[in-house]
Design a protein around this motif. Structure first.
Motif, PDB file in Angstrom:
ATOM      1  N   HIS A  69     -21.319  54.736 -59.587  1.00 43.08           N
ATOM      2  CA  HIS A  69     -22.660  54.309 -59.980  1.00 43.08           C
ATOM      3  C   HIS A  69     -22.701  53.110 -60.925  1.00 43.08           C
ATOM      4  O   HIS A  69     -23.791  52.584 -61.167  1.00 43.08           O
ATOM      5  CB  HIS A  69     -23.402  55.479 -60.632  1.00 43.08           C
ATOM      6  CG  HIS A  69     -23.636  56.628 -59.691  1.00 43.08           C
ATOM      7  ND1 HIS A  69     -24.534  56.572 -58.641  1.00 43.08           N
ATOM      8  CD2 HIS A  69     -23.070  57.862 -59.636  1.00 43.08           C
ATOM      9  CE1 HIS A  69     -24.519  57.715 -57.986  1.00 43.08           C
ATOM     10  NE2 HIS A  69     -23.641  58.523 -58.561  1.00 43.08           N
ATOM     11  N   ARG A  76     -22.499  55.689 -51.021  1.00 42.70           N
ATOM     12  CA  ARG A  76     -22.616  56.121 -52.416  1.00 42.70           C
ATOM     13  C   ARG A  76     -23.039  57.580 -52.502  1.00 42.70           C
ATOM     14  O   ARG A  76     -22.505  58.349 -53.310  1.00 42.70           O
ATOM     15  CB  ARG A  76     -23.615  55.235 -53.162  1.00 42.70           C
ATOM     16  CG  ARG A  76     -23.736  55.626 -54.642  1.00 42.70           C
ATOM     17  CD  ARG A  76     -24.836  54.869 -55.348  1.00 42.70           C
ATOM     18  NE  ARG A  76     -24.541  53.456 -55.461  1.00 42.70           N
ATOM     19  CZ  ARG A  76     -25.307  52.591 -56.134  1.00 42.70           C
ATOM     20  NH1 ARG A  76     -26.409  53.014 -56.733  1.00 42.70           N
ATOM     21  NH2 ARG A  76     -24.973  51.324 -56.206  1.00 42.70           N
ATOM     22  N   THR A 134     -20.788  60.808 -54.252  1.00 41.31           N
ATOM     23  CA  THR A 134     -21.293  61.420 -55.484  1.00 41.31           C
ATOM     24  C   THR A 134     -20.753  62.824 -55.742  1.00 41.31           C
ATOM     25  O   THR A 134     -20.433  63.168 -56.890  1.00 41.31           O
ATOM     26  CB  THR A 134     -22.834  61.415 -55.480  1.00 41.31           C
ATOM     27  OG1 THR A 134     -23.300  60.054 -55.458  1.00 41.31           O
ATOM     28  CG2 THR A 134     -23.395  62.115 -56.707  1.00 41.31           C
TER      29      THR A 134
END
Length: 425
Positions: A285, A353, A357
């Protein structure tokens, strides 16, 4: 034999083998670009390398507990290199999976026996074992650079060039085997009793290594593509990210061995996993080039416990050190590859992404498991025999060497003899 020499040669050989573990992930972007593979299909290549390896390493570990098999080092090194060298020659997905799986079996056969010999030569030193692990980390780090140099400006048909490290590693194994002076065959002899094993702690340790494996393998499979997306499609960014992920492990392994000489291994591993939670979050992130800093921190954090977990496993299972190494270096490490296709499928249905996570939770789970582990007392299973007229000073493993010391009564293998004229008080 000097310990430093043997550990150095084993570390270099370890580097030559682990190039082929790193090469699988480094080849993924080229398979995607040249063969139009989806994320899920490409991650299946990582699965092929991991699946047989995850099953084979404990099997080889159990075999090395029963028989000394140092010949596995050069043979398995060549097998690992040949598999990767052939992986790019056929456009067939099935043959690609087969060749990568062959390489995985070679890597699997190498680690339990090499870890046993490294433990033997290190005489129980955490620092020496960390240098042995460092060799593997350097091999990982060199893999993306070697792959990029070999096929970055050509095509996958240049993969046969990648067999060169295997040839060098196999050649280096030969003087190591002569220096260690181990028998080529023979039973294990007297070992630590099974009652000395702490199986409950070993199982918890293995689960912690599984979670570490999931996050590291997931990142090594997709961090290159993730970096390319974050840096506007730059192929160089992907190579740099993968290089940092592997290179940071070199620093982490040496740091882990140094810290374990001051603090206990469980405490060092626990804090390392806790810090890795923040580092993995940053990889996924953090904005822009800051991602590269977090990649390096993640690598260091995940590798500080790496060699410590190997020696912890061997101390939890002193009667089966080969099996312990096969699990901590093999089965639990390879399990991460089984999760890669799931991450690939999630990335295909959402985005990369989002798929990465969940990896943030993995080092947190390892931290929780290490909070339940005790620091074992090393069994003092290693000693150095004194030179005699018939044998030079070699590293022996108490209860593991199949050759009795001359003059000992039948049924009492090995063990230092008392000097003439001295009696036990």
């Amino acid at each position: 034999m000097r310990r430093n020499t043997s550990i150095s040669l084993l570390a270099v050989g370890h580097a030559c083998v682990d190039i082929y573990q790193g090469a699988v992930a480094a080849l993924i972007p080229f398979f995607v670009a040249e063969r139009d593979y989806t994320y899920a299909v490409a991650s299946g290549i990582v699965l092929a390398a991991s699946l047989l390896s995850s099953v084979a390493q404990p099997v080889f570990g159990a075999l090395t507990d029963r028989w000394a098999m140092p010949w596995l080092l050069p043979v398995s090194t060549l097998l690992g290199g040949v598999g990767i060298a052939l992986s790019g020659l056929s456009g067939s997905y099935g043959l690609t999976l087969l060749f990568v799986a062959v390489s995985g079996v070679g890597v699997a056969a190498y680690h339990p026996e090499s870890a046993r010999l490294a433990r033997l030569a290190s005489a129980g030193s955490h620092s020496a074992m960390s240098w042995f692990s460092l060799g593997g980390n350097i091999g990982f780090a060199l893999a993306p650079l070697m792959v990029a140099a070999a096929i970055g400006h050509g095509s996958l048909r240049w993969t046969p060039v990648l067999v060169l490290p295997a040839l060098a590693g196999a050649a280096l194994c030969l003087p190591v085997l002569r220096m260690l002076d181990r028998p080529r065959t023979g039973t294990a002899g007297t070992r630590a009793p099974r009652s000395a094993d702490d199986m409950a702690s070993f199982v918890r340790l293995s689960l912690a290594v599984v979670f570490r494996s999931v996050v590291f393998t997931g990142l090594s499979t997709f961090v290159s593509l993730h970096a390319q997306q974050r840096m506007e499609g730059s192929a160089t960014a992907g190579t740099v990210a993968l290089f940092l992920l592997f290179l940071g492990g070199a620093f982490g392994s040496v740091l882990g061995g140094s810290l374990a000489n001051r603090y206990d291994r469980v405490r060092v591993s626990r804090w390392s996993y806790l810090l890795s939670v923040a580092a993995v979050t940053g990889v996924i992130h953090a904005p822009g080039p800051a991602m590269f800093l977090f990649v390096a921190l993640t690598s260091a954090g995940l590798y500080v416990p790496f060699s410590l977990q190997v020696t912890l496993g061997q101390d939890y299972l002193p009667s089966r050190v080969g099996t312990a190494a096969g699990v901590t270096l093999g089965l639990t490490v390879s399990v991460g590859g089984l999760v890669s296709p799931l991450l690939g499928h999630l990335a295909d249905t959402t985005d990369l992404r989002t798929a990465l996570t969940p990896l943030i939770a993995m080092p947190a789970l390892s931290w929780l498991l290490f909070r339940t582990l005790p620091e074992p007392t090393p069994p003092g299973a290693l000693r150095r025999t004194a030179p005699s007229a018939t044998t030079s000073g070699t590293w022996k493993e108490a209860g593991r060497d199949s050759t009795p010391v001359p003059g000992t009564p039948p049924g009492r293998p090995g063990g230092p003899r008392r000097a003439p004229g001295r009696t036990r008080p």
